[in-house]
Design a protein around this motif. Structure first.
Motif, PDB file in Angstrom:
ATOM      1  N   PRO A  16       0.806  -1.226   0.000  1.00 50.46           N
ATOM      2  CA  PRO A  16       0.000   0.000   0.000  1.00 50.46           C
ATOM      3  C   PRO A  16       0.843   1.283   0.000  1.00 50.46           C
ATOM      4  O   PRO A  16       0.524   2.211  -0.761  1.00 50.46           O
ATOM      5  N   PRO A  17       1.937   1.387   0.781  1.00 46.73           N
ATOM      6  CA  PRO A  17       2.749   2.610   0.693  1.00 46.73           C
ATOM      7  C   PRO A  17       3.388   2.788  -0.693  1.00 46.73           C
ATOM      8  O   PRO A  17       3.455   3.910  -1.203  1.00 46.73           O
ATOM      9  N   VAL A  59      11.022   2.281  -1.051  1.00 48.63           N
ATOM     10  CA  VAL A  59      10.119   2.332   0.093  1.00 48.63           C
ATOM     11  C   VAL A  59      10.445   1.108   0.943  1.00 48.63           C
ATOM     12  O   VAL A  59      10.267  -0.024   0.510  1.00 48.63           O
ATOM     13  N   ASP A  60      10.967   1.361   2.130  1.00 48.99           N
ATOM     14  CA  ASP A  60      11.426   0.286   3.000  1.00 48.99           C
ATOM     15  C   ASP A  60      10.372  -0.059   4.039  1.00 48.99           C
ATOM     16  O   ASP A  60      10.001   0.772   4.860  1.00 48.99           O
ATOM     17  N   ALA A  91       6.065   4.341   7.032  1.00 47.76           N
ATOM     18  CA  ALA A  91       5.362   5.339   7.840  1.00 47.76           C
ATOM     19  C   ALA A  91       5.493   6.734   7.243  1.00 47.76           C
ATOM     20  O   ALA A  91       4.542   7.510   7.258  1.00 47.76           O
ATOM     21  N   SER A  92       6.666   7.072   6.707  1.00 46.45           N
ATOM     22  CA  SER A  92       6.848   8.391   6.088  1.00 46.45           C
ATOM     23  C   SER A  92       5.945   8.565   4.879  1.00 46.45           C
ATOM     24  O   SER A  92       5.332   9.615   4.696  1.00 46.45           O
ATOM     25  N   VAL A 100       7.574  13.796   1.707  1.00 52.94           N
ATOM     26  CA  VAL A 100       8.375  12.898   0.871  1.00 52.94           C
ATOM     27  C   VAL A 100       8.464  13.458  -0.542  1.00 52.94           C
ATOM     28  O   VAL A 100       9.550  13.549  -1.124  1.00 52.94           O
ATOM     29  N   ILE A 101       7.339  13.851  -1.111  1.00 50.07           N
ATOM     30  CA  ILE A 101       7.331  14.392  -2.480  1.00 50.07           C
ATOM     31  C   ILE A 101       8.113  15.698  -2.537  1.00 50.07           C
ATOM     32  O   ILE A 101       8.856  15.945  -3.496  1.00 50.07           O
TER      33      ILE A 101
END
Length: 131
Positions: A16-17, A59-60, A91-92, A100-101
């Motif tokens: 999902p992230p 994305v970790d 989470a970020s 983030v963007i």
């Protein structure tokens, strides 16, 4: 499984992230930044990559908890090819997507394109010194 087939399968099973970030990254195309997802490169599958700016976005999630050394070796190998890897945790992306963007846009704008974002190559002889 063939490389391309595996990449295609990975695109269908994004977390999902990752899916949320992908939607946001696609919007950056209007600003001239084209990202690919689950892109195979040198034996690795990159979550997202802007080839023109040599910028990898990972994305970790929980799968990266015990892979720090492997991730460092991978990032170093790709750095040898001129790529910079930016890593964001789940989470970020989930809680601060705008941040983030914003950070990604700063890095994208600061990176020198490896080729023109739009248009044709310069005319033959352009830039050559007069002899």
């Amino acid at each position: 499984m063939a490389i391309i087939a595996k990449a295609r399968a990975m695109r269908k099973t994004m977390s999902p992230p990752e899916a949320r970030l992908w939607v946001a990254l696609r919007r950056l195309r209007a600003q001239g930044f084209h990202f690919r997802r689950q892109h195979p490169l040198r034996g690795y599958y990159l979550d997202f990559v802007c080839i023109d700016r040599r910028l990898i976005v990972e994305v970790d999630g929980s799968s990266h908890e015990n892979r720090g050394e492997w991730d460092r070796r991978r990032d170093a190998a790709l750095a040898g090819e001129g790529f910079v890897t930016l890593r964001y945790d789940n989470a970020s992306v989930r809680d601060n997507l705008d941040g983030v963007i914003g950070h990604l846009l700063e890095r994208l704008r600061a990176a020198v394109p490896t080729r023109p974002l739009r248009g044709h190559p310069p005319p033959e002889g352009e830039g050559e010194a007069d002899g």
